[in-house]
Design a protein around this motif. Sequence first.
Motif, PDB file in Angstrom:
ATOM      1  N   PHE A  90      25.128  29.151 -69.860  1.00 24.98           N
ATOM      2  CA  PHE A  90      24.405  28.312 -70.823  1.00 24.98           C
ATOM      3  C   PHE A  90      23.710  27.167 -70.086  1.00 24.98           C
ATOM      4  CE2 PHE A  90      27.929  30.227 -73.106  1.00 24.98           C
ATOM      5  CZ  PHE A  90      27.312  30.697 -74.257  1.00 24.98           C
ATOM      6  N   PHE A  91      22.408  27.028 -70.350  1.00 28.02           N
ATOM      7  CA  PHE A  91      21.647  25.879 -69.841  1.00 28.02           C
ATOM      8  C   PHE A  91      21.375  24.980 -71.048  1.00 28.02           C
ATOM      9  CE2 PHE A  91      20.910  29.399 -67.004  1.00 28.02           C
ATOM     10  CZ  PHE A  91      20.989  28.826 -65.741  1.00 28.02           C
ATOM     11  N   ILE A  92      21.890  23.754 -71.009  1.00 32.37           N
ATOM     12  CA  ILE A  92      21.795  22.881 -72.189  1.00 32.37           C
ATOM     13  C   ILE A  92      20.903  21.685 -71.897  1.00 32.37           C
ATOM     14  CG2 ILE A  92      23.098  21.505 -73.849  1.00 32.37           C
ATOM     15  CD1 ILE A  92      25.577  23.179 -73.133  1.00 32.37           C
ATOM     16  N   CYS A  93      19.834  21.561 -72.695  1.00 32.51           N
ATOM     17  CA  CYS A  93      18.959  20.388 -72.617  1.00 32.51           C
ATOM     18  C   CYS A  93      19.049  19.704 -73.980  1.00 32.51           C
ATOM     19  CB  CYS A  93      17.528  20.829 -72.319  1.00 32.51           C
ATOM     20  SG  CYS A  93      16.403  19.443 -72.155  1.00 32.51           S
ATOM     21  N   ASP A  94      19.829  18.644 -74.059  1.00 30.19           N
ATOM     22  CA  ASP A  94      20.174  18.067 -75.366  1.00 30.19           C
ATOM     23  C   ASP A  94      20.191  16.543 -75.274  1.00 30.19           C
ATOM     24  OD1 ASP A  94      21.091  17.621 -77.899  1.00 30.19           O
ATOM     25  OD2 ASP A  94      23.016  18.622 -77.670  1.00 30.19           O
ATOM     26  N   THR A  95      19.603  15.883 -76.277  1.00 31.91           N
ATOM     27  CA  THR A  95      19.586  14.405 -76.273  1.00 31.91           C
ATOM     28  C   THR A  95      20.857  13.831 -76.891  1.00 31.91           C
ATOM     29  OG1 THR A  95      18.552  14.216 -78.447  1.00 31.91           O
ATOM     30  CG2 THR A  95      17.078  14.414 -76.580  1.00 31.91           C
ATOM     31  N   HIS A  96      21.643  14.666 -77.578  1.00 35.59           N
ATOM     32  CA  HIS A  96      22.831  14.128 -78.264  1.00 35.59           C
ATOM     33  C   HIS A  96      23.864  13.628 -77.257  1.00 35.59           C
ATOM     34  CE1 HIS A  96      21.191  16.803 -81.479  1.00 35.59           C
ATOM     35  NE2 HIS A  96      21.499  15.755 -82.207  1.00 35.59           N
ATOM     36  N   ARG A  97      24.340  12.435 -77.499  1.00 37.72           N
ATOM     37  CA  ARG A  97      25.403  11.839 -76.677  1.00 37.72           C
ATOM     38  C   ARG A  97      26.535  11.397 -77.603  1.00 37.72           C
ATOM     39  NH1 ARG A  97      22.397  13.960 -73.874  1.00 37.72           N
ATOM     40  NH2 ARG A  97      21.029  13.142 -72.260  1.00 37.72           N
ATOM     41  N   PRO A  98      27.771  11.329 -77.114  1.00 34.82           N
ATOM     42  CA  PRO A  98      28.196  11.594 -75.739  1.00 34.82           C
ATOM     43  C   PRO A  98      28.289  13.105 -75.472  1.00 34.82           C
ATOM     44  CG  PRO A  98      30.096  11.037 -77.082  1.00 34.82           C
ATOM     45  CD  PRO A  98      28.904  10.885 -77.978  1.00 34.82           C
ATOM     46  N   ILE A  99      28.082  13.479 -74.205  1.00 39.04           N
ATOM     47  CA  ILE A  99      28.223  14.885 -73.817  1.00 39.04           C
ATOM     48  C   ILE A  99      29.710  15.216 -73.757  1.00 39.04           C
ATOM     49  CG2 ILE A  99      27.784  16.562 -71.975  1.00 39.04           C
ATOM     50  CD1 ILE A  99      25.373  14.819 -71.164  1.00 39.04           C
ATOM     51  N   ASN A 100      30.084  16.362 -74.305  1.00 41.56           N
ATOM     52  CA  ASN A 100      31.494  16.762 -74.288  1.00 41.56           C
ATOM     53  C   ASN A 100      31.995  16.882 -72.838  1.00 41.56           C
ATOM     54  OD1 ASN A 100      33.720  18.992 -74.231  1.00 41.56           O
ATOM     55  ND2 ASN A 100      33.649  18.282 -76.347  1.00 41.56           N
ATOM     56  N   VAL A 101      33.194  16.319 -72.562  1.00 40.47           N
ATOM     57  CA  VAL A 101      33.689  16.257 -71.175  1.00 40.47           C
ATOM     58  C   VAL A 101      33.923  17.646 -70.566  1.00 40.47           C
ATOM     59  CG1 VAL A 101      34.668  13.943 -71.205  1.00 40.47           C
ATOM     60  CG2 VAL A 101      36.011  15.846 -72.092  1.00 40.47           C
ATOM     61  N   VAL A 102      34.277  18.637 -71.410  1.00 39.13           N
ATOM     62  CA  VAL A 102      34.493  19.994 -70.885  1.00 39.13           C
ATOM     63  C   VAL A 102      33.170  20.558 -70.353  1.00 39.13           C
ATOM     64  CG1 VAL A 102      35.242  22.344 -71.442  1.00 39.13           C
ATOM     65  CG2 VAL A 102      36.418  20.387 -72.466  1.00 39.13           C
ATOM     66  N   ASN A 103      32.071  20.268 -71.065  1.00 38.53           N
ATOM     67  CA  ASN A 103      30.755  20.718 -70.600  1.00 38.53           C
ATOM     68  C   ASN A 103      30.379  20.054 -69.280  1.00 38.53           C
ATOM     69  OD1 ASN A 103      30.503  22.221 -72.933  1.00 38.53           O
ATOM     70  ND2 ASN A 103      29.276  20.702 -74.008  1.00 38.53           N
ATOM     71  N   VAL A 104      30.744  18.774 -69.134  1.00 43.57           N
ATOM     72  CA  VAL A 104      30.403  18.031 -67.913  1.00 43.57           C
ATOM     73  C   VAL A 104      31.128  18.620 -66.708  1.00 43.57           C
ATOM     74  CG1 VAL A 104      30.570  15.803 -66.735  1.00 43.57           C
ATOM     75  CG2 VAL A 104      29.913  15.886 -69.149  1.00 43.57           C
ATOM     76  N   TYR A 105      32.438  18.919 -66.879  1.00 42.85           N
ATOM     77  CA  TYR A 105      33.258  19.317 -65.735  1.00 42.85           C
ATOM     78  C   TYR A 105      33.392  20.839 -65.567  1.00 42.85           C
ATOM     79  CZ  TYR A 105      34.396  14.428 -65.063  1.00 42.85           C
ATOM     80  OH  TYR A 105      34.312  13.078 -64.808  1.00 42.85           O
ATOM     81  N   ASN A 106      32.705  21.612 -66.429  1.00 45.40           N
ATOM     82  CA  ASN A 106      32.733  23.071 -66.236  1.00 45.40           C
ATOM     83  C   ASN A 106      31.786  23.428 -65.084  1.00 45.40           C
ATOM     84  OD1 ASN A 106      31.648  25.901 -66.628  1.00 45.40           O
ATOM     85  ND2 ASN A 106      33.257  25.886 -68.158  1.00 45.40           N
ATOM     86  N   GLU A 107      32.338  24.034 -64.040  1.00 43.96           N
ATOM     87  CA  GLU A 107      31.554  24.276 -62.814  1.00 43.96           C
ATOM     88  C   GLU A 107      30.769  25.585 -62.872  1.00 43.96           C
ATOM     89  OE1 GLU A 107      32.046  22.571 -59.400  1.00 43.96           O
ATOM     90  OE2 GLU A 107      32.359  20.946 -60.813  1.00 43.96           O
ATOM     91  N   THR A 108      31.120  26.479 -63.786  1.00 45.84           N
ATOM     92  CA  THR A 108      30.563  27.838 -63.706  1.00 45.84           C
ATOM     93  C   THR A 108      29.580  28.183 -64.826  1.00 45.84           C
ATOM     94  OG1 THR A 108      32.581  28.557 -64.824  1.00 45.84           O
ATOM     95  CG2 THR A 108      32.494  28.849 -62.429  1.00 45.84           C
ATOM     96  N   GLN A 109      29.997  28.081 -66.078  1.00 42.14           N
ATOM     97  CA  GLN A 109      29.188  28.647 -67.169  1.00 42.14           C
ATOM     98  C   GLN A 109      28.238  27.670 -67.838  1.00 42.14           C
ATOM     99  OE1 GLN A 109      32.871  30.744 -68.927  1.00 42.14           O
ATOM    100  NE2 GLN A 109      31.166  31.975 -69.674  1.00 42.14           N
ATOM    101  N   ILE A 110      28.514  26.377 -67.714  1.00 38.68           N
ATOM    102  CA  ILE A 110      27.686  25.384 -68.400  1.00 38.68           C
ATOM    103  C   ILE A 110      26.862  24.602 -67.391  1.00 38.68           C
ATOM    104  CG2 ILE A 110      27.708  23.332 -69.884  1.00 38.68           C
ATOM    105  CD1 ILE A 110      28.936  25.355 -71.552  1.00 38.68           C
ATOM    106  N   LYS A 111      25.538  24.593 -67.596  1.00 39.36           N
ATOM    107  CA  LYS A 111      24.627  23.808 -66.736  1.00 39.36           C
ATOM    108  C   LYS A 111      23.869  22.835 -67.635  1.00 39.36           C
ATOM    109  CE  LYS A 111      25.432  26.901 -63.402  1.00 39.36           C
ATOM    110  NZ  LYS A 111      26.230  26.593 -62.231  1.00 39.36           N
ATOM    111  N   LEU A 112      23.960  21.557 -67.323  1.00 41.05           N
ATOM    112  CA  LEU A 112      23.319  20.532 -68.161  1.00 41.05           C
ATOM    113  C   LEU A 112      21.995  20.080 -67.551  1.00 41.05           C
ATOM    114  CD1 LEU A 112      26.526  18.421 -68.835  1.00 41.05           C
ATOM    115  CD2 LEU A 112      25.347  19.806 -70.525  1.00 41.05           C
ATOM    116  N   LEU A 113      20.929  20.180 -68.340  1.00 42.15           N
ATOM    117  CA  LEU A 113      19.627  19.672 -67.900  1.00 42.15           C
ATOM    118  C   LEU A 113      19.429  18.314 -68.546  1.00 42.15           C
ATOM    119  CD1 LEU A 113      19.209  22.980 -68.213  1.00 42.15           C
ATOM    120  CD2 LEU A 113      16.856  22.370 -67.774  1.00 42.15           C
ATOM    121  N   VAL A 114      19.758  17.270 -67.807  1.00 40.57           N
ATOM    122  CA  VAL A 114      19.624  15.916 -68.350  1.00 40.57           C
ATOM    123  C   VAL A 114      19.030  15.014 -67.277  1.00 40.57           C
ATOM    124  CG1 VAL A 114      21.478  16.009 -70.059  1.00 40.57           C
ATOM    125  CG2 VAL A 114      22.019  15.427 -67.707  1.00 40.57           C
ATOM    126  N   LYS A 115      18.503  13.872 -67.711  1.00 40.38           N
ATOM    127  CA  LYS A 115      17.950  12.909 -66.748  1.00 40.38           C
ATOM    128  C   LYS A 115      19.119  12.254 -66.041  1.00 40.38           C
ATOM    129  CE  LYS A 115      14.077   9.693 -66.720  1.00 40.38           C
ATOM    130  NZ  LYS A 115      13.164  10.487 -65.932  1.00 40.38           N
TER     131      LYS A 115
END
Length: 561
Positions: A90-115
């Motif tokens: 999953f590539f996530i480009c989302d303005t909603h905050r706060p970002i869920n901590v599991v998404n932040v620290y998941n090294e494999t399946q979640i990729k965050l496109l944020v500034k």
Amino acid sequence: MFLSDFRKEFYERVLLLVASDVDALCACKILQALFQCDHVQYTLVPVSGWQELETAFLEHKDQFQYFVLINCGANVDLLEILQPEEDTFFFICDTHRPINVVNVYNETQIKLLVKQDDDFEIPAYDDIFRDEEEDEDDSGNESDRSEPSGKRKRFEEDIMERTMKRRQRREWEARRREILFDYEQYEYHGTSSAMVMFDLAWIMSKDLNDMLWWAIVGLTDQWVQDKITQMKYVTDIGTLQRHVSRHNHRNEDEENSLSIDCMRIAFEYDLRLALYQHWSLFESLCNTCYTSASLKLWSVQGQKRLQEFFADMGLPLKQVKQKFNSMDISLKENLQEMIEESASKFGMKNLRVQTFSIHFGFKNKFLASDIVYATASLMENIEKDEPGADNFIKALDSLSRSNLDKLHQGLELAKKQLRATQQTVASCICTNLVISQGPFLYCYLMEGTPDVKLFSKPVSLCLLSKYLLKSFVCSTKNKRCKLLPLIVAAPMDVEQGTVIMVGIPPETESSDKKNFFGRAFEKAAESTNSRTLHNHFDMSIIELKMEDRSKFLDALISLLS
């Protein structure tokens, strides 16, 4: 995990899941253009809430390995909700905050496109995650009591050590709960997704003027919807202004001059009046939240002040009531300065705002806010009973310069919706529908209210709530009420007996736009067993059964008191 190398990690056959807001549409347009450049195959699915997102994922999970989520998915544990296979990304480009901590620290399946320079305030990994191996020692077998004294001593030390470990674990868990509560307590918005996508295009040296315009519209949507602070808006405008200078620089010599038919973007200090260049000045002043609230146009006194305002500028009513394009050129030349000078006498000191305009040849000129209003109104069009996906595609098409007819259709719709919003605000204030409930203000739009169907749509209801709170703050003499947040409820589905409810933060100059209603709604629903549906990507919007409304509100009052 934050995405570090865009080129290597991002390009395969993908499914695009796009939320129903203008910023998401603009980000989607930029990404579509990038995919077209590189001949990447994609499928686009609009999603208006969590239920549609889950359904779309289940329908397509066998055909796709890569999913791109725009303005949805960052603020929940996505893997927990969707339960995907391990080879799904999953590539996530989302303005909603706060970002869920599991998404932040998941090294494999979640990729965050944020500034990356956004201030995320993410808790440290060790404060919220603990290795399971550490806890396995705690449940060791206890030895026999009748042992030699040496063994008994070791056994007692063992017990002491285990007791200490258990205590430390309890303390760690309590601290973890506290850290997560502080981190997740408020909902707010980060950098516009369209701007993030434009940055991606720029990094890849594929940025075009069209993409830059979509980034501008995405940022302006955040400002129109009041999702970001004025400081954040001005900073991001400055960033985009540098790109505008780079893309729209015109040399004086004949050889390099642009054709007049070309698209040109320009930075402007323009009037904060909704759609005024496509409307009459009178209508625009009456239906812009800032001027309507400042002049209190719902009252007879306010209407008199409006007449005085025009008289102070020396503008005849005949001129201000006809289409802006038809006004005398002599009046239009210094119009902005005249309006600004008179506005400051009437207490409207912030009537000009930094923005951008776009020109297509001689005839067509639009401000970024015009596009935002037009696109949003096409997306939430209630005139024809069409499915949401059709409206989404029409709104998406209106952002292309080849579809100016759709854009003009959107502008006409936007005028109707702005009128409906302003009339509803006026009627709510004149009939005292905004009630103080203690820790917050509350307003319920009853079934049968004109245009109530429009306000069953989330973007329109949020805009109405912001306009209503601003107007109420200008009209009330109660100083305490001026500092309160507002909850607005409107009928959602009469047959099913549901209402849609939105909570917005207080209207203050120094407001950081952080919203605590998302968490409060969850807790109130839990404590009263209210039948609620948290289906919207904004946590501060919920759907609720009509019969549960009063007990839900009582729980909210006791929770926030």
